[in-house]
Design an enzyme around this catalytic site. Structure first.
Site, short mmCIF file in Angstrom:
data_model
loop_
_atom_site.label_atom_id
_atom_site.label_comp_id
_atom_site.label_asym_id
_atom_site.label_seq_id
_atom_site.Cartn_x
_atom_site.Cartn_y
_atom_site.Cartn_z
N ASP A 94 -7.42 4.41 -3.52
CA ASP A 94 -7.25 5.32 -2.39
C ASP A 94 -7.28 4.50 -1.10
O ASP A 94 -8.31 3.91 -0.75
CB ASP A 94 -8.41 6.34 -2.42
CG ASP A 94 -8.31 7.34 -1.29
OD1 ASP A 94 -7.43 7.19 -0.41
OD2 ASP A 94 -9.12 8.29 -1.28
N VAL A 128 0.85 -1.20 0.00
CA VAL A 128 0.00 0.00 0.00
C VAL A 128 0.89 1.25 0.00
O VAL A 128 1.80 1.37 0.81
CB VAL A 128 -0.94 -0.02 1.23
CG1 VAL A 128 -1.69 1.30 1.36
CG2 VAL A 128 -1.92 -1.17 1.11
N GLY A 129 0.61 2.17 -0.93
CA GLY A 129 1.47 3.35 -1.08
C GLY A 129 2.84 2.91 -1.57
O GLY A 129 3.86 3.47 -1.18
N GLN A 185 -1.74 5.80 -5.76
CA GLN A 185 -2.65 6.74 -6.42
C GLN A 185 -2.54 6.60 -7.95
O GLN A 185 -1.47 6.28 -8.47
CB GLN A 185 -2.31 8.17 -6.02
CG GLN A 185 -2.36 8.40 -4.51
CD GLN A 185 -1.97 9.81 -4.16
OE1 GLN A 185 -2.82 10.67 -4.03
NE2 GLN A 185 -0.68 10.05 -4.04
N HIS A 187 4.20 7.19 8.42
CA HIS A 187 4.84 8.39 8.98
C HIS A 187 4.43 9.67 8.23
O HIS A 187 4.70 10.76 8.68
CB HIS A 187 6.37 8.24 9.07
CG HIS A 187 7.11 8.37 7.77
ND1 HIS A 187 8.48 8.54 7.73
CD2 HIS A 187 6.69 8.34 6.49
CE1 HIS A 187 8.86 8.62 6.46
NE2 HIS A 187 7.80 8.50 5.69
#
Ligand SMILES: C[S@@+](CC[C@H](N)C(=O)[O-])C[C@H]1O[C@@H](n2cnc3c(N)ncnc32)[C@H](O)[C@@H]1O
Length: 356
Positions: free
Chosen positions: A242, A198-199, A223, A260
């Site tokens: 998202d 994720v990300g 994204q 973070h």
């Protein structure tokens, strides 16, 4: 440190204080000198030279105007003092060699961290600091970056493709270090049939995991504008979405350098969505977080300083934070997980296994 000009301890303390303050005021000079030398490509030239390089050889490779040879010497003097270069002699002439930190600037090596130097010391990361007084005196819940520029850093990246590429390259550079760490923590990924990063940016970490575990179905989830032009293969795919809405299901979710970026409220949302994404595995699923864990008691002061520096970078750019063990624990339990284990990896980060 002894001060011959000082007889009394009060003066001595004052001089110490002055040095301490000046040193911190001028810390930026070391950073910017490093950036200058990185932009010139000095590490590549010394590396390609294959042997120690004299100042005149280096200046000639850089095609410097003779008036700048003395300038280069003074930049290298500071950076040698700071451990980025070492000096030796070639036929009585001083010559420079790379040290371990400057080897991290060799652009042909997978461990090259030049994109981090470029991104972290880019004016888009630094200029906001001039607005910190305004930020402190306002009560708008904005980041320092927003106060200075009237937009969030994410919006800035999304509206500036070159900056988005620079940011993703910096993230990717950092992620290459994970290859070394993967050898130490391979067991964490054993027996997983699927994983969603994720990300995951442009997928450097996921690719390394996929290479180590070719049968694992790996998805990089980020994204739309980040993954739009990325392509994978059968077991290594990119999915746009998202993470605050929903996350694709998998045996495990990886969150590297993601939490973070966010405050506790938003991190909680992400973690709850991760929990949902692994819920079909019952107690077998897990979330793997790679992030900083501040440990002032046990880390050496230099390491703690780096972690605290990062904390302010995350705060000012994103309203994010670096967390200590207790803060991680609170977040993990509040998201409904029942257990976790923190293991230091990659020099200054930690791998946090989180269980439902
Ligand atoms: C600090 S980067 C970390 C990238 C990567 N994990 C790494 O360590 O190199 C944070 C990532 O989160 C992504 N991101 C931000 N908001 C997101 C959202 N709402 N949904 C999914 N990804 C998001 C960003 O595009 C970026 O790639």
């Amino acid at each position: 440190m002894a001060f011959s000009s000082s007889n009394g301890s009060e003066e001595s303390e004052l001089y110490h204080a002055q040095i301490h303050l000046y040193k911190h005021v001028y810390n930026f000079v070391s950073s910017m000198a490093l950036k200058s030398v990185m932009e010139l490509g000095v590490a590549d030239i010394i590396h390609n030279n294959g042997k120690p390089i004299t100042l005149s050889e280096l200046a000639s490779s850089l095609k410097l105007h003779p008036s700048k040879i003395g300038v280069l010497h003074r930049f290298l003097r500071l950076l040698t003092h700071n451990g980025f270069f070492a000096k030796t002699k070639v036929q009585e002439e001083e010559a420079y060699v790379l040290t371990s930190p400057s080897k991290l600037l060799i652009t042909t090596k997978p461990t090259c961290l030049a994109p981090i130097v470029k991104g972290a010391l880019h004016s888009s990361s630094l200029d906001m600091w001039h607005s910190s007084k305004k930020w402190f005196t306002e009560d708008k819940g904005l980041t320092l970056y927003q106060t200075a520029t009237n937009e969030s850093f994410w919006d800035f990246l999304n509206g500036n493709p070159d900056s988005l590429i620079m940011f993703q390259e910096a993230m990717a550079a950092d992620s290459h270090m994970f290859k070394l760490a993967l050898n130490e923590c391979k067991h964490v990924f054993d027996n997983l049939e699927s994983l969603v990063d994720v990300g995951g940016g442009n997928g450097v970490v996921t690719k390394l995991i996929n290479e180590a575990f070719p049968h694992m179905k790996c998805i990089v989830f980020d994204q739309q504008q980040v993954v739009a032009n990325c392509s994978g293969n059968e077991n290594f795919n990119f999915v746009a979405g998202d993470m605050f809405k929903s996350i694709p299901s998998a045996d495990a979710i990886l969150l590297k350098w993601v939490l973070h970026d966010w405050n506790d409220e938003l991190s909680l949302k992400i973690l709850k969505n991760c929990k949902e994404a692994i819920s079909h595995k019952g107690k077998e699923g897990k979330v793997i977080i790679i992030d900083i864990a501040i440990d002032e008691e046990n880390d050496d002061p230099e390491l703690t300083e780096l972690k605290l520096d990062y904390d302010l970078v995350m705060l000012t750019m994103f309203n994010g934070k670096e967390r200590g063990k207790k803060e991680w624990e609170n977040l993990i339990y509040e998201a409904g997980f029942s257990n976790y284990k923190i293991t230091p990896i990659c020099g200054f980060k930690s791998l946090i296994e989180v269980y439902p």
